[in-house]
Design an enzyme around this catalytic site. Structure first.
Site, PDB file in Angstrom:
ATOM      1  N   HIS A 106       0.852  -1.196   0.000  1.00 34.00           N
ATOM      2  CA  HIS A 106       0.000   0.000   0.000  1.00 34.00           C
ATOM      3  C   HIS A 106       0.883   1.239   0.000  1.00 34.00           C
ATOM      4  O   HIS A 106       2.093   1.165   0.160  1.00 34.00           O
ATOM      5  CB  HIS A 106      -0.970  -0.003   1.182  1.00 34.00           C
ATOM      6  CG  HIS A 106      -0.342   0.090   2.537  1.00 34.00           C
ATOM      7  ND1 HIS A 106       0.436  -0.918   3.075  1.00 34.00           N
ATOM      8  CD2 HIS A 106      -0.370   1.069   3.483  1.00 34.00           C
ATOM      9  CE1 HIS A 106       0.843  -0.565   4.287  1.00 34.00           C
ATOM     10  NE2 HIS A 106       0.373   0.643   4.550  1.00 34.00           N
ATOM     11  N   HIS A 124       4.381  -4.466  10.909  1.00 33.97           N
ATOM     12  CA  HIS A 124       4.784  -3.742  12.110  1.00 33.97           C
ATOM     13  C   HIS A 124       4.915  -4.673  13.314  1.00 33.97           C
ATOM     14  O   HIS A 124       4.242  -5.701  13.392  1.00 33.97           O
ATOM     15  CB  HIS A 124       3.750  -2.662  12.469  1.00 33.97           C
ATOM     16  CG  HIS A 124       3.732  -1.494  11.546  1.00 33.97           C
ATOM     17  ND1 HIS A 124       4.507  -0.371  11.748  1.00 33.97           N
ATOM     18  CD2 HIS A 124       3.018  -1.269  10.417  1.00 33.97           C
ATOM     19  CE1 HIS A 124       4.270   0.496  10.777  1.00 33.97           C
ATOM     20  NE2 HIS A 124       3.367  -0.028   9.956  1.00 33.97           N
TER      21      HIS A 124
END
Length: 244
Positions: free
Chosen positions: A58, A172
């Site tokens: 993204h 993450h």
């Protein structure tokens, strides 16, 4: 699973992970979401690998800011067609049902909007490997910046259909904060409580908690365990306001 590809976690920026992927049969290498090219190129050089491809999930800068430097080092950049206007470094645009290839291996592209409007994931079915960007996290999910809870719920239903031993490589290191929320979302879930203790111990030792597996997420991720879009929306709203 994924034993025939080498997959290396590269910490970048504050809490991101880029993923170096290497096919030892053909000596081809790719990287998923290099938010900073420096650590990626250093890791590849240390291993004697040349990274020929960048796969972008993204448009957010912490996932794309390294693209230009990776291109300068000889890589081509592939990413979501729906976000091409926001990713000027793209060479190849892809979407739902398209494939990416690394050496002898093929990954299928999944359109998984919600975090961003054109977010994609990469699923290597034969290897049991799934690169989810900022959609499915260990014990959590990405914020809904450009999409809806209904969209993300649908994504998670697709993820939930994958085998338990599918390894999940997300973008993450958020597991400790996600675990803190998860115990409030499901206070009677012993598996979540046990995992939180384990995660806190790992982080205290400086250990990464990623990759995870679909089986582990199925028992300890409240978002993956939600059975309706409405419940998913409630959880996401509560997580947005969570201060723990």
């Amino acid at each position: 699973m994924a034993k025939d590809l080498e997959i290396v976690r590269v910490p970048v920026l504050a809490d991101n992970y880029a993923w170096l992927i290497y096919d030892p049969t053909t000596a081809d290498a790719a990287v998923v979401d290099p938010g900073d090219a420096g650590p990626v190129l250093a890791e590849a050089k240390a291993r004697g690998w040349h990274v020929s491809q960048v796969w972008t999930t993204h448009w957010h800068p912490d996932h794309t800011d390294g693209n230009a430097a990776m291109k300068a080092a000889g890589a081509t950049v592939t990413g979501p067609r729906a976000e091409a206007a926001k990713i000027p470094t793209l060479d190849t645009m892809i979407g739902e049902g398209d494939v990416v290839r690394l050496g002898t291996f093929t990954g299928k592209v999944m359109a998984v909007p919600g975090h961003t409007a054109g977010h994609i994931a990469f699923h290597f079915e034969e290897l049991g490997a799934l690169f989810t960007g900022d959609t499915l996290f260990a014990m959590g999910c990405g914020r809904l910046f450009e999409g809806t809870a209904e969209q993300m719920f649908a994504n998670f239903q697709r993820y939930a259909a994958l085998p338990d031993d599918t390894k999940v490589y997300c973008g993450h290191e958020y597991t400790a904060s996600n675990a803190a929320f998860a115990v409030t979302a499901e206070p009677d879930n012993a598996a979540i409580a046990e995992r939180r203790i384990a995660v806190d111990g790992m982080r205290a030792e400086g250990e990464a908690t990623i990759p995870t597996t679909m089986g582990l997420e199925r028992t300890t991720n409240p978002f993956l365990r939600a059975t309706t879009p409405e419940r998913f929306a409630e959880l996401r709203a509560a997580k947005d306001d969570f201060k723990g």
